[in-house]
Design an enzyme around this catalytic site. Structure first.
Site, PDB file in Angstrom:
ATOM      1  N   TYR A  12       3.710 -45.812-134.400  1.00 15.73           N
ATOM      2  CA  TYR A  12       2.480 -45.135-133.973  1.00 15.73           C
ATOM      3  C   TYR A  12       2.491 -43.670-134.400  1.00 15.73           C
ATOM      4  O   TYR A  12       1.492 -43.163-134.934  1.00 15.73           O
ATOM      5  CB  TYR A  12       2.344 -45.252-132.461  1.00 15.73           C
ATOM      6  CG  TYR A  12       1.185 -44.511-131.854  1.00 15.73           C
ATOM      7  CD1 TYR A  12      -0.099 -45.038-131.900  1.00 15.73           C
ATOM      8  CD2 TYR A  12       1.373 -43.286-131.210  1.00 15.73           C
ATOM      9  CE1 TYR A  12      -1.171 -44.366-131.329  1.00 15.73           C
ATOM     10  CE2 TYR A  12       0.309 -42.603-130.645  1.00 15.73           C
ATOM     11  CZ  TYR A  12      -0.966 -43.144-130.701  1.00 15.73           C
ATOM     12  OH  TYR A  12      -2.022 -42.477-130.143  1.00 15.73           O
TER      13      TYR A  12
ATOM     14  N   LYS B  28      -0.127 -41.580-136.909  1.00 20.65           N
ATOM     15  CA  LYS B  28      -0.905 -40.416-136.494  1.00 20.65           C
ATOM     16  C   LYS B  28      -0.580 -39.179-137.342  1.00 20.65           C
ATOM     17  O   LYS B  28      -1.448 -38.316-137.545  1.00 20.65           O
ATOM     18  CB  LYS B  28      -0.680 -40.132-135.004  1.00 20.65           C
ATOM     19  CG  LYS B  28      -1.235 -41.232-134.093  1.00 20.65           C
ATOM     20  CD  LYS B  28      -2.735 -41.437-134.282  1.00 20.65           C
ATOM     21  CE  LYS B  28      -3.324 -42.434-133.323  1.00 20.65           C
ATOM     22  NZ  LYS B  28      -4.787 -42.586-133.433  1.00 20.65           N
TER      23      LYS B  28
END
Length: 249
Positions: free
Chosen positions: A157, A161
């Site tokens: 994740y 990002k």
């Protein structure tokens, strides 16, 4: 019906931050298009109903932002229904909480398909539409505090990002000549369905935040409201934290 400031499209709008952004932009005077997956139909309808009570035109489109044809069809549907696209909020994303030694290729690819490819496709096709319109525009993406500082519990994740920040800076460099700004918001720990962590980690994050609390979706929506407004006309290529001054930032 009051005059419109333009048309804003928000992906991943059925709940959480996306829902809060849609409602805030409607309050700001935008007509609003909202997107999510078809399995969120009931929740998205509730958002649409609430938007309509604000006196704004509303358009709903179900589709998967990781699929290019869905994004192409979504942009066309919004323009056909509402007349233009002035603000694109590429909010849709997923989070799988795994450490590096536990992350599977399948989980890594799934996160990047939605978070990175989905954001890229929204930037690309919204950008093309705005260039064709010739009136500038606002493109806004969803990065994260984890896009500025890696965390071992969100290995893939965090990588996705960080990538969104790169997409944002590069798109801003290309699209500025057309009067299109491209920025990203970077929430810290925010109370949404994705924010599923144990109490020890929650307290650790709060202790590192000078304001002493987790965020709520409206905190992010207020920043997006500014980035979508004329007041932000000379701001582009930025990834702005909404994290209570988190000391890990």
């Amino acid at each position: 019906m009051a005059s419109s400031k333009g048309v804003a499209l928000i992906t991943g709008a059925a709940r959480g931050i996306g829902r809060a952004i849609a409602l805030r932009l409607a309050d700001d005077g935008f007509d609003v298009a909202i997107n999510d997956l078809s399995d969120s139909a009931e929740e998205l309808k509730e958002v649409a109903d609430e938007l309509e009570t604000k006196g704004r035109r509303v358009h709903t489109f179900f589709g998967d932002v990781s699929q290019e044809q869905d994004v192409i069809d979504m942009i066309k549907s919004v323009v056909d229904a509402l007349g233009s696209l002035n603000v694109m909020v590429a909010n849709a994303g997923i989070c799988i909480m795994e450490k590096v030694l536990d992350t599977t290729v399948e989980a890594f690819d799934r996160i990047h398909a939605v978070n990175v490819r989905g954001t890229m496709l929204c930037y690309k096709h919204a950008g093309r539409q705005m260039v064709a319109q010739g009136r500038g525009g606002r493109i806004i993406g969803a990065s994260s505090l984890a896009g500025k500082r890696g965390y071992n519990i969100v290995f893939a994740y965090a990588a996705s990002k960080f990538a969104i920040r790169g997409l944002t800076h590069s798109a801003a460099d290309e699209l500025g000549q057309y009067g299109i700004t491209v920025n990203a918001y970077c929430p810290g720990a925010t109370e949404t369905r994705l924010f599923q962590i144990d109490d020890a980690i929650r307290q650790h994050l709060i202790s590192a935040t000078p304001l002493g609390r987790t965020g709520v979706p409206t905190d992010v929506a207020k920043l997006v409201s500014f980035l979508a407004s004329e007041d932000s006309a000379f701001i582009t290529g930025q990834s702005i934290s909404v994290d209570g001054g988190n000391l890990f930032d």
